[in-house]
Design a protein around this motif. Structure first.
Motif, PDB file in Angstrom:
ATOM      1  N   PHE A 192      39.594  37.061  49.533  1.00 41.51           N
ATOM      2  CA  PHE A 192      38.435  36.525  48.826  1.00 41.51           C
ATOM      3  C   PHE A 192      37.662  37.595  48.059  1.00 41.51           C
ATOM      4  CE2 PHE A 192      39.123  33.679  52.477  1.00 41.51           C
ATOM      5  CZ  PHE A 192      39.306  32.484  51.801  1.00 41.51           C
ATOM      6  N   GLU A 193      37.728  38.841  48.521  1.00 33.55           N
ATOM      7  CA  GLU A 193      36.931  39.900  47.897  1.00 33.55           C
ATOM      8  C   GLU A 193      37.446  40.236  46.494  1.00 33.55           C
ATOM      9  OE1 GLU A 193      36.591  40.181  52.299  1.00 33.55           O
ATOM     10  OE2 GLU A 193      38.280  40.088  50.902  1.00 33.55           O
ATOM     11  N   SER A 194      36.558  40.771  45.670  1.00 29.52           N
ATOM     12  CA  SER A 194      36.910  41.117  44.293  1.00 29.52           C
ATOM     13  C   SER A 194      36.948  42.615  44.030  1.00 29.52           C
ATOM     14  CB  SER A 194      35.903  40.473  43.321  1.00 29.52           C
ATOM     15  OG  SER A 194      35.880  39.077  43.476  1.00 29.52           O
ATOM     16  N   GLU A 195      36.554  43.438  45.022  1.00 30.08           N
ATOM     17  CA  GLU A 195      36.535  44.880  44.830  1.00 30.08           C
ATOM     18  C   GLU A 195      37.878  45.486  45.247  1.00 30.08           C
ATOM     19  OE1 GLU A 195      34.274  43.348  46.870  1.00 30.08           O
ATOM     20  OE2 GLU A 195      32.769  43.043  45.297  1.00 30.08           O
ATOM     21  N   ALA A 196      38.197  46.641  44.651  1.00 25.47           N
ATOM     22  CA  ALA A 196      39.520  47.241  44.845  1.00 25.47           C
ATOM     23  C   ALA A 196      39.802  47.619  46.295  1.00 25.47           C
ATOM     24  CB  ALA A 196      39.656  48.475  43.948  1.00 25.47           C
ATOM     25  N   ALA A 197      38.852  48.260  46.961  1.00 25.99           N
ATOM     26  CA  ALA A 197      39.108  48.753  48.321  1.00 25.99           C
ATOM     27  C   ALA A 197      39.415  47.625  49.303  1.00 25.99           C
ATOM     28  CB  ALA A 197      37.939  49.606  48.805  1.00 25.99           C
ATOM     29  N   PRO A 198      38.586  46.571  49.379  1.00 24.91           N
ATOM     30  CA  PRO A 198      38.932  45.489  50.310  1.00 24.91           C
ATOM     31  C   PRO A 198      40.185  44.727  49.900  1.00 24.91           C
ATOM     32  CG  PRO A 198      36.909  44.974  49.108  1.00 24.91           C
ATOM     33  CD  PRO A 198      37.225  46.396  48.831  1.00 24.91           C
ATOM     34  N   ILE A 199      40.484  44.679  48.613  1.00 27.80           N
ATOM     35  CA  ILE A 199      41.735  44.042  48.187  1.00 27.80           C
ATOM     36  C   ILE A 199      42.920  44.823  48.720  1.00 27.80           C
ATOM     37  CG2 ILE A 199      43.216  43.612  46.189  1.00 27.80           C
ATOM     38  CD1 ILE A 199      40.725  42.708  44.665  1.00 27.80           C
ATOM     39  N   ARG A 200      42.892  46.156  48.567  1.00 29.22           N
ATOM     40  CA  ARG A 200      43.998  46.985  49.066  1.00 29.22           C
ATOM     41  C   ARG A 200      44.149  46.828  50.578  1.00 29.22           C
ATOM     42  NH1 ARG A 200      41.430  51.123  45.999  1.00 29.22           N
ATOM     43  NH2 ARG A 200      42.262  51.281  43.899  1.00 29.22           N
TER      44      ARG A 200
ATOM     45  N   THR B 166      41.575  36.928  45.170  1.00 29.14           N
ATOM     46  CA  THR B 166      40.280  36.451  44.701  1.00 29.14           C
ATOM     47  C   THR B 166      40.422  35.220  43.782  1.00 29.14           C
ATOM     48  OG1 THR B 166      38.132  37.183  43.803  1.00 29.14           O
ATOM     49  CG2 THR B 166      40.107  38.097  42.750  1.00 29.14           C
ATOM     50  N   GLY B 167      39.438  34.982  42.916  1.00 28.60           N
ATOM     51  CA  GLY B 167      39.456  33.837  42.019  1.00 28.60           C
ATOM     52  C   GLY B 167      38.425  34.020  40.936  1.00 28.60           C
TER      53      GLY B 167
END
Length: 262
Positions: free
Chosen positions: A217-225, A242-243
């Protein structure tokens, strides 16, 4: 000649396909996601505020950029499945799957006779309005159309072993927000019990030869990784990042904070 499903190509190339949810009524958002290099978009008719006419244009936008258009249908009816597949979707996301019998009926509605119950018309958009010959179209559909089931309730969890044993199911995923509500955790999709259930269900799906959907759900790079690493560790290779609403909300919150509006 109809092109192969880009998700299968991504699986072959790097063993994972990445996509995103599009909930706004926006072909342009589909084009942006596709232009960024994502393998698929999930056009969300369940929580988006649009119908089949708009969905068809969003399918067209994704398709024109070489990205796989999936549609999360609002309910698991044969008529709805027919509409989105005739419009050109290469896969459906089925919400709130609670039983094997329900899923079998949905899968049957994605396949032509004698293998299923999908209505047949040779001049719909998915056949190039009749330009692609019928035999080519039906052979392509049999090979390329994907079915993704979302299990989102306690009933679905209880019947999960039977659900993932259904023939023709390509991918299964856990609807974390809905499941957290169903289990009494009030939307806490990161609650330890929800996370534990998801990991357990993912392993059962893989043991049955069914691919796993992961959602971040997150849109920032660190939590996505970090999220991708966790999901890949659980065997997921169909991952929605995300979306469009998440990205816009996060960005505009940052914009407002930058000028001390919040």
């Amino acid at each position: 000649m109809l092109p192969p499903n880009p998700v299968f190509e991504a699986f072959d190339k790097r063993n994972v396909a990445y996509g995103t949810f599009i909930q706004n009524n926006s072909p342009e958002n589909c084009e942006i996601a596709a232009g960024a290099g994502l393998d698929f978009v999930i056009i969300d008719m369940e929580h988006g505020t649009f119908g089949i006419e708009s969905a068809a244009n969003m399918i067209r936008a994704a398709e024109s950029c070489g990205t796989a258009p999936f549609v999360r249908i609002p309910e698991a009816s044969r008529a709805t499945v027919l509409k989105v597949l005739d419009a050109g979707a290469v896969g459906i996301i089925v919400p709130n799957v609670e039983s094997a019998e329900q899923l079998r009926e949905v899968i049957a509605s994605t396949r032509y006779a004698p293998n299923g119950t999908r209505g047949a018309c040779p001049c719909v958009r998915s056949t190039g309005h009749g330009i692609v010959d019928w035999q080519t179209s039906t052979a392509w559909a049999e090979k390329n159309i994907m079915v993704v089931a979302l299990v989102e309730t306690k009933a679905g969890v209880d019947n999960f072993a039977e659900i993932v044993a259904v023939e023709g199911l390509n991918v299964v995923g856990v609807g974390q927000f809905d499941l957290s509500m169903s289990l009494g955790y009030a939307g806490d999709h990161k609650h330890p019990e929800v996370v534990r259930k998801q990991a357990e269900m993912n392993q059962l799906a893989l043991a049955n030869g069914v691919d796993v959907l992961g959602v971040i759900f997150e849109s920032e790079a660190a939590p996505i990784r970090a999220g991708v690493e966790r999901l890949r560790g659980q065997g997921a290779r169909f991952i929605a990042l995300t979306g469009d609403r998440f990205v816009l909300a996060d960005t505009y919150r940052s914009v407002a904070a930058a000028v001390n509006l919040r």
